[in-house]
Design a protein around this motif. Structure first.
Motif, PDB file in Angstrom:
ATOM      1  N   TRP A  63       0.738  -0.976  -0.417  1.00  0.00           N
ATOM      2  CA  TRP A  63      -0.339   0.094  -0.048  1.00  0.00           C
ATOM      3  C   TRP A  63       1.085   1.319   0.081  1.00  0.00           C
ATOM      4  O   TRP A  63       0.429   2.298   0.058  1.00  0.00           O
ATOM      5  N   ILE A  64       2.201   1.391   0.497  1.00  0.00           N
ATOM      6  CA  ILE A  64       2.897   1.922   0.255  1.00  0.00           C
ATOM      7  C   ILE A  64       3.483   3.059  -1.218  1.00  0.00           C
ATOM      8  O   ILE A  64       3.081   3.995  -1.388  1.00  0.00           O
ATOM      9  N   SER A  65       2.888   1.547  -2.398  1.00  0.00           N
ATOM     10  CA  SER A  65       3.224   1.951  -4.207  1.00  0.00           C
ATOM     11  C   SER A  65       1.912   2.340  -4.401  1.00  0.00           C
ATOM     12  O   SER A  65       1.780   3.377  -4.903  1.00  0.00           O
ATOM     13  N   THR A  66       0.936   1.672  -3.658  1.00  0.00           N
ATOM     14  CA  THR A  66      -0.447   2.012  -3.957  1.00  0.00           C
ATOM     15  C   THR A  66      -0.476   2.964  -3.964  1.00  0.00           C
ATOM     16  O   THR A  66      -1.415   4.083  -5.029  1.00  0.00           O
ATOM     17  N   GLY A 225      -9.203   6.058  -9.329  1.00  0.00           N
ATOM     18  CA  GLY A 225      -8.490   5.853  -8.248  1.00  0.00           C
ATOM     19  C   GLY A 225      -8.956   3.983  -7.308  1.00  0.00           C
ATOM     20  O   GLY A 225      -7.741   3.489  -7.345  1.00  0.00           O
ATOM     21  N   CYS A 226      -9.859   3.491  -7.937  1.00  0.00           N
ATOM     22  CA  CYS A 226     -10.419   1.918  -7.566  1.00  0.00           C
ATOM     23  C   CYS A 226      -9.928   1.575  -8.540  1.00  0.00           C
ATOM     24  O   CYS A 226      -9.392   0.243  -8.454  1.00  0.00           O
ATOM     25  N   LEU A 227      -9.869   1.602  -9.284  1.00  0.00           N
ATOM     26  CA  LEU A 227      -9.344   0.741 -11.160  1.00  0.00           C
ATOM     27  C   LEU A 227      -7.306   0.544 -10.794  1.00  0.00           C
ATOM     28  O   LEU A 227      -6.778  -0.322 -10.757  1.00  0.00           O
ATOM     29  N   THR A 228      -6.905   1.928 -10.101  1.00  0.00           N
ATOM     30  CA  THR A 228      -5.702   1.592  -9.435  1.00  0.00           C
ATOM     31  C   THR A 228      -5.282   0.835  -8.160  1.00  0.00           C
ATOM     32  O   THR A 228      -4.282  -0.111  -8.684  1.00  0.00           O
ATOM     33  N   ILE A 229      -6.263   0.509  -7.469  1.00  0.00           N
ATOM     34  CA  ILE A 229      -6.511  -0.359  -6.385  1.00  0.00           C
ATOM     35  C   ILE A 229      -6.440  -1.987  -7.041  1.00  0.00           C
ATOM     36  O   ILE A 229      -5.851  -2.397  -6.602  1.00  0.00           O
ATOM     37  N   PHE A 230      -7.421  -1.693  -7.859  1.00  0.00           N
ATOM     38  CA  PHE A 230      -7.615  -3.266  -8.047  1.00  0.00           C
ATOM     39  C   PHE A 230      -6.371  -3.566  -9.025  1.00  0.00           C
ATOM     40  O   PHE A 230      -6.728  -4.838  -8.496  1.00  0.00           O
ATOM     41  N   PHE A 248     -14.031  -3.198  -5.999  1.00  0.00           N
ATOM     42  CA  PHE A 248     -13.309  -2.099  -6.346  1.00  0.00           C
ATOM     43  C   PHE A 248     -13.650  -1.958  -8.046  1.00  0.00           C
ATOM     44  O   PHE A 248     -13.141  -0.940  -8.545  1.00  0.00           O
ATOM     45  N   ALA A 249     -13.494  -3.241  -8.689  1.00  0.00           N
ATOM     46  CA  ALA A 249     -13.754  -3.151  -9.847  1.00  0.00           C
ATOM     47  C   ALA A 249     -14.934  -3.184 -10.718  1.00  0.00           C
ATOM     48  O   ALA A 249     -14.968  -1.853 -10.918  1.00  0.00           O
ATOM     49  N   THR A 250     -15.723  -3.685  -9.091  1.00  0.00           N
ATOM     50  CA  THR A 250     -17.137  -2.428  -9.617  1.00  0.00           C
ATOM     51  C   THR A 250     -17.522  -1.306  -9.937  1.00  0.00           C
ATOM     52  O   THR A 250     -17.992   0.002 -10.487  1.00  0.00           O
ATOM     53  N   MET A 251     -16.681  -0.431  -8.295  1.00  0.00           N
ATOM     54  CA  MET A 251     -16.970   0.860  -8.185  1.00  0.00           C
ATOM     55  C   MET A 251     -15.886   1.862  -9.825  1.00  0.00           C
ATOM     56  O   MET A 251     -16.242   3.108  -9.808  1.00  0.00           O
TER      57      MET A 251
END
Length: 530
Positions: A63-66, A225-230, A248-251
């Motif tokens: 999560w440091i990079s994400t 944002g959600c796409l990057t986390i996904f 997150f994919a849905t969002m």
């Protein structure tokens, strides 16, 4: 100077000499872009030390990079709006000052949660520096000088991903991991001085901030944002086996669809998505995403291979990786000159051929592969990348009007970063799956009925007995050694498959490139398209 006047230098007829003040402003912008891209991956080689200090696990540490990537990808499309609101000079200086403050806070983080928050704020302030460097080239330099400006911008985009882990490892080893954040003060101060001297003050237009398309901005932030986390967290959480990833994919889908719909229904959207209807721009941004995949993907695979298989230290990995950077410094001016004389589709095809070929060269590694065997593939990659980066910038900006240049720059750089996230997610998943596949296939041939296996086990068992172990322990250690050998070979094959995948994707883009129009960089005597 008004925003309209600021962009007047982008007029095709505004040819001639560029004063030192303007070059200083452009150079300061390039320094900012380099610093921001460098910080995407600078924590990678130091992650082990950082996690140790913060008492965090490897999975938590991702999560440091994400956090940085999520914030950066959200702010990039906003840069055009924020520049119109605060003015180019004030926005660049303000966001740099905040970037330095948050960088310092990252170095002083006391636990994982504080590090993630400060990295996110660092990404939000630093991300703006990437498209702004490209906007400065288009807004401040006459067409006859843009090839030079784009060449320097191309260097920031291709050098920084390769140098991030190297530079981070070097600083961490000598001065400790907080130094990778404190070092930003040196280029940051130079950047602010360059902006203060090189750009004129502009009057702020805060009313544009209040009248902005906040619904569209909200959808964009949620979608990207959600796409990057996904993408960043998908592999570690087994993709759609995880409710977290499904959510997150849905969002991401809802956010991106909402952004597209609101953008098409607003008279003044905060960023012009209509640019994707221009064929050259669409081709350039598609290939920019693939370039990001290749850049960040190869920068992800090779250090991982050298650390895991060859047992290289971050410093040793840096000595291999630097060969992706050094030749670019010499080849980029040559490419800039060629780009005004030769059809850029030919130059970009040549670059894709070299870059793709270098990845295919890395698809035949074994457990003994090291510096000597990797040198020429790194040099070939370094020669290919400038041909791609400079020409794609030319394709993206060809025929774009002055008022759309900030939008074009934002979308072009956004897609490259998204491509990087997609590439790393794709390769991390491919590496996991292919290692499991090769491990199973190799395991099928390692049986108690194979005379070679029995002989190898006897030799290893005897070796462990000679070291003072009892026969039972020695036999178990021999079995473990064979298992480790199988795992190592399976990983090597997995890395090879990853490079093979990147290589073929890059080569497959050559026909797509030819869907664009013929473009050359403007020379001293004319416009940008011929």
């Amino acid at each position: 100077m008004s925003a309209t006047q600021t962009l007047s230098a982008a007029d095709p007829h505004a040819l001639g000499k560029v004063d030192a003040r303007t070059w200083i402003a452009v150079a300061a912008g390039m320094l900012g872009a380099f610093m921001a891209v460098l910080d995407i991956q600078i924590t990678n080689s130091s992650l082990k030390d950082i996690l140790g200090s913060l008492s965090a696990t490897q999975e938590e540490g991702s999560w440091i990079s994400t956090a940085y990537l999520v914030a950066e990808i959200i702010v990039i499309p906003l840069t055009g709006l924020l520049t119109r609101v605060f003015g180019l000079r004030a926005y660049m200086m303000g966001t740099t000052a905040l970037f330095l403050v948050f960088s310092t806070m990252c170095g002083m983080a006391w636990n994982l949660e504080s590090m993630i928050v400060f990295r996110m704020l660092q990404g939000f302030t630093g991300g703006a520096l990437i498209p702004m460097a490209m906007t400065l080239v288009m807004a401040k330099l006459p067409p006859s000088k843009r090839a030079t400006g784009m060449a320097i911008f191309g260097l920031t985009a291709t050098l920084a991903p390769a140098m991030g882990p190297t530079f981070g490892g070097y600083l961490s080893e000598i001065y400790g991991w907080p130094s990778i954040f404190y070092i930003n003060w040196a280029p940051g101060i130079l950047l602010m001085m360059g902006m203060a001297y090189g750009l004129d003050k502009e009057k702020a237009k805060l009313d544009q901030l209040f009248n902005a398309d906040w619904l569209g901005i909200g959808f964009m932030a949620m979608g990207l944002g959600c796409l990057t986390i996904f993408l960043e967290e998908g592999n570690s959480k087994d993709w759609f086996d995880s409710l977290f990833i499904i959510a997150f994919a849905t969002m991401a889908v809802i956010g991106i669809l909402g952004w597209v719909i609101t953008s098409n229904t607003r008279a003044q959207p905060f960023v012009n998505l209509g640019l994707y209807s221009h064929r050259n721009f669409l081709v350039a941004t598609t290939l920019s995403a693939v370039m990001g995949m290749g850049l960040y993907g190869s920068s992800f695979l090779l250090p991982l291979f050298l650390g895991q298989i060859a047992g290289y230290s971050p410093m040793q990995i840096g000595e291999v990786i630097m060969w992706v950077g050094l030749p670019q410094l010499f080849i980029m001016p040559f490419v800039a000159k060629l780009s005004s004389k030769i059809d850029n589709r030919l130059l970009c095809s040549f670059g894709l051929l070299l870059f793709g070929g270098s990845c295919l060269m890395n698809a035949y590694m074994d457990a003994t592969t090291g510096y000597d065997q990797l040198l020429w593939s790194q040099v070939l990659r370094a020669l290919g990348q400038p041909f791609i980066m400079l020409t794609l910038s030319n394709f993206a900006m060809n025929g774009i009007g002055p008022k759309d240049m900030p939008s074009a720059s934002s979308l072009f750089n956004m897609t490259r970063n998204l491509g990087g996230s997609i590439g790393i997610a794709l390769l991390a998943t491919a590496l996991t799956k292919r290692e499991q596949f090769h491990s199973a296939r190799l395991g099928e041939s390692i049986t108690a009925f194979s005379s070679e296996v029995v002989q190898r086990l006897d030799v290893l068992t005897q070796s462990f007995i000679n070291r003072g172990m009892d026969p039972g322990t020695a036999s178990n250690m021999a079995m473990k050694a064979i298992d480790n050998l199988v795992r190592r070979e399976a990983f090597v094959m997995g890395y090879n498959d990853g490079f093979l995948l990147v290589g073929w994707i890059l080569l497959a883009c050559i026909p797509i490139l030819w869907l664009s129009d013929k473009v050359k960089s403007p020379s001293g005597g004319g416009g940008g398209a011929h």
